[in-house]
Structures are given as structure tokens and as C-alpha cells.
Scaffold this motif. Sequence first.
Motif, PDB file in Angstrom:
ATOM      1  N   LEU A 237     -41.154 -50.274  47.795  1.00 20.92           N
ATOM      2  CA  LEU A 237     -41.935 -49.355  48.610  1.00 20.92           C
ATOM      3  C   LEU A 237     -43.426 -49.653  48.553  1.00 20.92           C
ATOM      4  N   GLY A 238     -43.819 -50.670  47.774  1.00 18.49           N
ATOM      5  CA  GLY A 238     -45.214 -51.067  47.710  1.00 18.49           C
ATOM      6  C   GLY A 238     -46.030 -50.349  46.657  1.00 18.49           C
ATOM      7  N   GLN A 239     -45.411 -49.526  45.853  1.00 20.69           N
ATOM      8  CA  GLN A 239     -46.139 -48.812  44.790  1.00 20.69           C
ATOM      9  C   GLN A 239     -46.092 -49.651  43.505  1.00 20.69           C
ATOM     10  N   LEU A 240     -46.834 -50.746  43.539  1.00 24.93           N
ATOM     11  CA  LEU A 240     -46.742 -51.730  42.457  1.00 24.93           C
ATOM     12  C   LEU A 240     -47.263 -51.183  41.133  1.00 24.93           C
ATOM     13  N   GLU A 241     -48.382 -50.466  41.149  1.00 26.58           N
ATOM     14  CA  GLU A 241     -48.945 -49.967  39.892  1.00 26.58           C
ATOM     15  C   GLU A 241     -48.008 -48.965  39.237  1.00 26.58           C
ATOM     16  N   LEU A 242     -47.468 -48.038  40.023  1.00 27.56           N
ATOM     17  CA  LEU A 242     -46.532 -47.063  39.472  1.00 27.56           C
ATOM     18  C   LEU A 242     -45.270 -47.753  38.959  1.00 27.56           C
ATOM     19  N   ALA A 243     -44.816 -48.764  39.714  1.00 24.91           N
ATOM     20  CA  ALA A 243     -43.624 -49.496  39.282  1.00 24.91           C
ATOM     21  C   ALA A 243     -43.875 -50.222  37.966  1.00 24.91           C
ATOM     22  N   ARG A 244     -45.092 -50.804  37.820  1.00 24.25           N
ATOM     23  CA  ARG A 244     -45.419 -51.527  36.589  1.00 24.25           C
ATOM     24  C   ARG A 244     -45.478 -50.551  35.407  1.00 24.25           C
ATOM     25  N   ASN A 245     -46.026 -49.353  35.634  1.00 23.87           N
ATOM     26  CA  ASN A 245     -46.075 -48.360  34.551  1.00 23.87           C
ATOM     27  C   ASN A 245     -44.673 -47.942  34.119  1.00 23.87           C
ATOM     28  N   VAL A 246     -43.806 -47.723  35.123  1.00 22.46           N
ATOM     29  CA  VAL A 246     -42.425 -47.340  34.790  1.00 22.46           C
ATOM     30  C   VAL A 246     -41.722 -48.468  34.050  1.00 22.46           C
ATOM     31  N   GLU A 247     -41.946 -49.713  34.479  1.00 19.14           N
ATOM     32  CA  GLU A 247     -41.320 -50.853  33.803  1.00 19.14           C
ATOM     33  C   GLU A 247     -41.808 -50.982  32.357  1.00 19.14           C
ATOM     34  N   ASP A 248     -43.113 -50.759  32.148  1.00 17.49           N
ATOM     35  CA  ASP A 248     -43.648 -50.852  30.784  1.00 17.49           C
ATOM     36  C   ASP A 248     -43.014 -49.809  29.877  1.00 17.49           C
ATOM     37  N   VAL A 249     -42.927 -48.564  30.408  1.00 16.07           N
ATOM     38  CA  VAL A 249     -42.312 -47.507  29.601  1.00 16.07           C
ATOM     39  C   VAL A 249     -40.852 -47.823  29.319  1.00 16.07           C
ATOM     40  N   ALA A 250     -40.140 -48.282  30.358  1.00 12.98           N
ATOM     41  CA  ALA A 250     -38.716 -48.608  30.188  1.00 12.98           C
ATOM     42  C   ALA A 250     -38.533 -49.761  29.204  1.00 12.98           C
ATOM     43  N   GLU A 251     -39.440 -50.765  29.270  1.00 13.39           N
ATOM     44  CA  GLU A 251     -39.333 -51.904  28.350  1.00 13.39           C
ATOM     45  C   GLU A 251     -39.579 -51.463  26.909  1.00 13.39           C
ATOM     46  N   ALA A 252     -40.616 -50.616  26.722  1.00 16.44           N
ATOM     47  CA  ALA A 252     -40.904 -50.147  25.366  1.00 16.44           C
ATOM     48  C   ALA A 252     -39.740 -49.332  24.819  1.00 16.44           C
ATOM     49  N   MET A 253     -39.179 -48.446  25.656  1.00 13.61           N
ATOM     50  CA  MET A 253     -38.043 -47.659  25.199  1.00 13.61           C
ATOM     51  C   MET A 253     -36.825 -48.534  24.944  1.00 13.61           C
ATOM     52  N   SER A 254     -36.640 -49.546  25.776  1.00 18.77           N
ATOM     53  CA  SER A 254     -35.500 -50.440  25.581  1.00 18.77           C
ATOM     54  C   SER A 254     -35.615 -51.214  24.278  1.00 18.77           C
ATOM     55  N   ARG A 255     -36.851 -51.667  23.984  1.00 16.61           N
ATOM     56  CA  ARG A 255     -37.050 -52.370  22.712  1.00 16.61           C
ATOM     57  C   ARG A 255     -36.766 -51.445  21.530  1.00 16.61           C
ATOM     58  N   GLN A 256     -37.207 -50.207  21.633  1.00 13.64           N
ATOM     59  CA  GLN A 256     -36.967 -49.272  20.547  1.00 13.64           C
ATOM     60  C   GLN A 256     -35.477 -48.990  20.391  1.00 13.64           C
ATOM     61  N   VAL A 257     -34.776 -48.849  21.513  1.00  9.46           N
ATOM     62  CA  VAL A 257     -33.331 -48.625  21.456  1.00  9.46           C
ATOM     63  C   VAL A 257     -32.635 -49.830  20.852  1.00  9.46           C
ATOM     64  N   ASP A 258     -33.050 -51.046  21.269  1.00 10.16           N
ATOM     65  CA  ASP A 258     -32.452 -52.254  20.693  1.00 10.16           C
ATOM     66  C   ASP A 258     -32.686 -52.319  19.188  1.00 10.16           C
ATOM     67  N   ARG A 259     -33.878 -51.912  18.798  1.00 14.55           N
ATOM     68  CA  ARG A 259     -34.185 -51.929  17.368  1.00 14.55           C
ATOM     69  C   ARG A 259     -33.309 -50.939  16.609  1.00 14.55           C
ATOM     70  N   GLU A 260     -33.140 -49.728  17.168  1.00 12.28           N
ATOM     71  CA  GLU A 260     -32.295 -48.743  16.505  1.00 12.28           C
ATOM     72  C   GLU A 260     -30.845 -49.185  16.473  1.00 12.28           C
ATOM     73  N   LEU A 261     -30.401 -49.877  17.529  1.00 12.41           N
ATOM     74  CA  LEU A 261     -29.044 -50.414  17.513  1.00 12.41           C
ATOM     75  C   LEU A 261     -28.886 -51.456  16.407  1.00 12.41           C
ATOM     76  N   ALA A 262     -29.907 -52.296  16.260  1.00 12.61           N
ATOM     77  CA  ALA A 262     -29.839 -53.311  15.203  1.00 12.61           C
ATOM     78  C   ALA A 262     -29.837 -52.658  13.821  1.00 12.61           C
ATOM     79  N   LEU A 263     -30.687 -51.617  13.671  1.00 11.59           N
ATOM     80  CA  LEU A 263     -30.713 -50.936  12.380  1.00 11.59           C
ATOM     81  C   LEU A 263     -29.403 -50.213  12.110  1.00 11.59           C
ATOM     82  N   ALA A 264     -28.818 -49.616  13.141  1.00  9.72           N
ATOM     83  CA  ALA A 264     -27.541 -48.944  12.962  1.00  9.72           C
ATOM     84  C   ALA A 264     -26.467 -49.925  12.534  1.00  9.72           C
ATOM     85  N   ARG A 265     -26.517 -51.140  13.084  1.00 11.79           N
ATOM     86  CA  ARG A 265     -25.580 -52.174  12.666  1.00 11.79           C
ATOM     87  C   ARG A 265     -25.865 -52.623  11.251  1.00 11.79           C
ATOM     88  N   LEU A 266     -27.161 -52.624  10.879  1.00 16.11           N
ATOM     89  CA  LEU A 266     -27.562 -53.143   9.573  1.00 16.11           C
ATOM     90  C   LEU A 266     -27.237 -52.182   8.446  1.00 16.11           C
TER      91      LEU A 266
END
Length: 472
Positions: free
Chosen positions: A269-298
Amino acid sequence: MRLGSLRLRLVAAGTIALLVALGVAGFGMVVLFKRHVARTLASDLDVHLRQILNGLDVDAEGRIVVARPPADPRFVVPLSGLYWQISDDHGQLLRSRSLWDTILPLPIDEPGPSDVHQHELIGPVGARVLVAERGILMNPESQIRVRAAVAYDLDGATSAVRTFAKDLSIALAVLAVILAVGTTVQVNLGLRPLAVLRHGVAEIRSGQRRHLPREVPTEVAPLVEEVNALLDAQQTEIMRSRSRAADLAHGFKTPLAALTADAARLKELGQLELARNVEDVAEAMSRQVDRELALARLRGKARGGPEAATELAPLVDALLGTLGRTPSAAHVSFDGEVPPGLSIAIDRTDLAEVLGNLLENAARHAASTVRIAATAIPLVVTVEDDGPGIPDTQIGRVLERGGRLDEQGPGSGLGLAIVQDVLEAYGWRLQIGRSELGGANITIAPAIVAALPGASSRAPAPNDMRSMLTAG
């Protein structure tokens, strides 16, 4: 033995008790010996006195004569310490040659024929003497009363007691040393089960066993059973926590996927800045979730037993082969110095997570060379590069969670946080130093090895183990 240790207390208490007991026993033995000497001396004086009285006679003039002198030769040796003296009520005085020119100063006394009186007097040359005396009637017709006395120098008896006490003290001192050594051995044998339990706990921490050994004395068996039951309960709770954490982390996957899809639609839709902010938040949350998954396995697996050991050389070869094909490592040559057959008591997946992050970090910042090396004694794994390195003033910042020196590079500063979580779970530590190549020197080693002097030029404190060396 350290101050305050149970072994030191038991040995000290046992040694003190032994010393007190031996001291009392020694004192009692000296007292008994003195009494024995006194009884023996009194008995000897009585024998000598009987011999003298039996050898007395009266001549034709009514004078007392010693017809049969006592046989002990000390009576004829001047000042020998053994003396006799005879007197009557007519003023006659007979003495042994051992008295020489002295007289026994007998007290005013009238001993009977059947009585033996004892006195302690000052005898020849000022020596203390013990005197035994008896009185008899020699001639019933003339009524001659005779007073016979035998004396013995007490200094000889005192010297004998003193010599006995000296010899006894030496013997008791030797006995005290032997008993102290025996007490130490006894305490060590008695506390050996505690050492077995300590080694068992260390093996549980290192993952070599799951329970304390059950082959222990009866007195500590209930403690072992309770600890093993506690370990089982803890393991069960850890498994439940793993499952809950894993379920929670997986529950975030779908909303994160939806956020990523929404970011893609916003871009369309052309809202690049908003899309980039959402992607950054999603990436940070995804990394945290991946980390918790790794710790849960550990969690709960880091001490899963000796089967978790991983051979290092094949894993390093596989990691270097994979990393060498990535664009970020195209300009870097890798040098591996890992001895064959070296195994590390860390699960292969967890060890790959650690070494993969460290090698990727080094490759990203290296100018041309990355080197990984390992030694068996002491057990140390080192990753070095020839990049700019980490200034000493920046190490604290690097060790902060999410801290980065390269703010322009990719990454969020959370990737290697898992590295320290894994190392901490297995009882290892990460250390930072300066490499001979000019860049950073990252060393991982068991906590015991890492704490040795000279193990690293800089080692984080235990509370810093959850912080992260960032590389993006």
C-alpha cells in the motif's frame, strides 16, 4: 583443613580430649607411683628395723651390742642415705657408719614393742629422711629400754619419682602423637561418605549422573534418599516448565506471522515506514521467541548425562564448511586447530549454537583470518580474528544485553545471548581478550578452568554470563 571445617573441628576436639585424658592419666600414674614408692620404702625400713632388733644383744656389763649387723652394705658407706641408730635409757648411743659424725634428731617419743612410728626429719647434710622406729625392752631384769631407728634419704625417692615422671611424659607424648594420627585417620574415614556425596553432587552438576550414589553408610542413606527424591521432583518441574515455555513461545508464532503478513501488505500500500516499524517489532519479538524456544529446549537437558558429549573436530569441520559458503565469510580464510578425539560434555545442537555464533561473529569482523583452536588439558576452546578487536573501555558495553559496537550492521544484539545462556547451563564461561592476530580473542571453558590464574586477560563475573557479546 580450612578453619570452620567439620574435619578440623572433629580432629581438634578429638586431639584435645586425648590430651586431657593423657594428662589426667599421667598425673594419676605419677601419684600412684609416689604412693608405691612410699609403701615400698616403708616396707624396706621395717625389714631393716627387724634385722637390727634381731641382731641386738646385751654384754656382761649390761651394755647394748649389735651382735649381727644388718647385711645391707649401704650402712657402712658414709652418708649413703641409709642409716640406723640405737639408744637406751642409760644414755648409750650406737650408730651406723653411714651416719659418720651426725646423729638422727629423733623427736620425743616412746614407741612400743609392737608399734612402728614413722617421722620425716632433717638428717645428715640437711637432707630429708624418713625414719621408722620401735622401742623394746632388752633385759627384763635390768629393765633396759632400747629405741631403734632406721632412716632413708627421701631425696633418692624424690629423684626416682621425678625420673619416672620424665620418662612417662615422653612415653605419653609419643602416645599422644600416635593417637592424634589415629584420630585424624578415623575422622577421615568417617567423613569419607560426605566426600562421596560431594563428588556425586559435582557429577550431577556436570551431567555425569542423575542421582547421588546409593551405596552409602546407613547413617547418611536417608539424606541420600531425600536428595534423590528432590532431584526427581526438580526434574519433573523443569520438564513442566519446559513444556509451558515451549507452548507459550509457539503460541506467539501465529501472531508474529500475522504481523509479518500485515507488514507486507502495508508495503504494497506504499506505507513503507510503517511497514518497516512493524517488521522491526516482529523481528525483535521473533528473535526473543526463538531464544525462549532454545532455552526451553536447553533447560533440563544440560545435565542430561555423559551421553551428551560431542566430538569437537567433526562439528568444527561442518560449521566451517557451512560458514565458508556464506556471503559474510567469503573474504575470510578459516584455520582450525582442533585435536582429533577431543569431546566436550555439551549436547551437539547446543555446542553448534555456541560455536556457530562465535565463528559468525569473528567472520563478520575479521579482515582476512579466523582461527579456532582447542586444547584438552586444560579444556579450552578459542575463537580469534584479525579484525579491529574490542577496546578495553568497550568490553562492558559489549557484555550488556543488546549492546553493539557496530550499530550499522545487521542484527539486534540478541543472537549470542543464547551462547552465554547455553554456556551457563553447562557450567562454562565466556572470556574476552586480545588475540595475537590483532583482533578479538573469545575463549570458552568450564568455570573451574576459567577461574584459574592466567586463564584469560579478562573474564566476566558470573552475573555477567547472561549478558551478550554482540556481533549482530
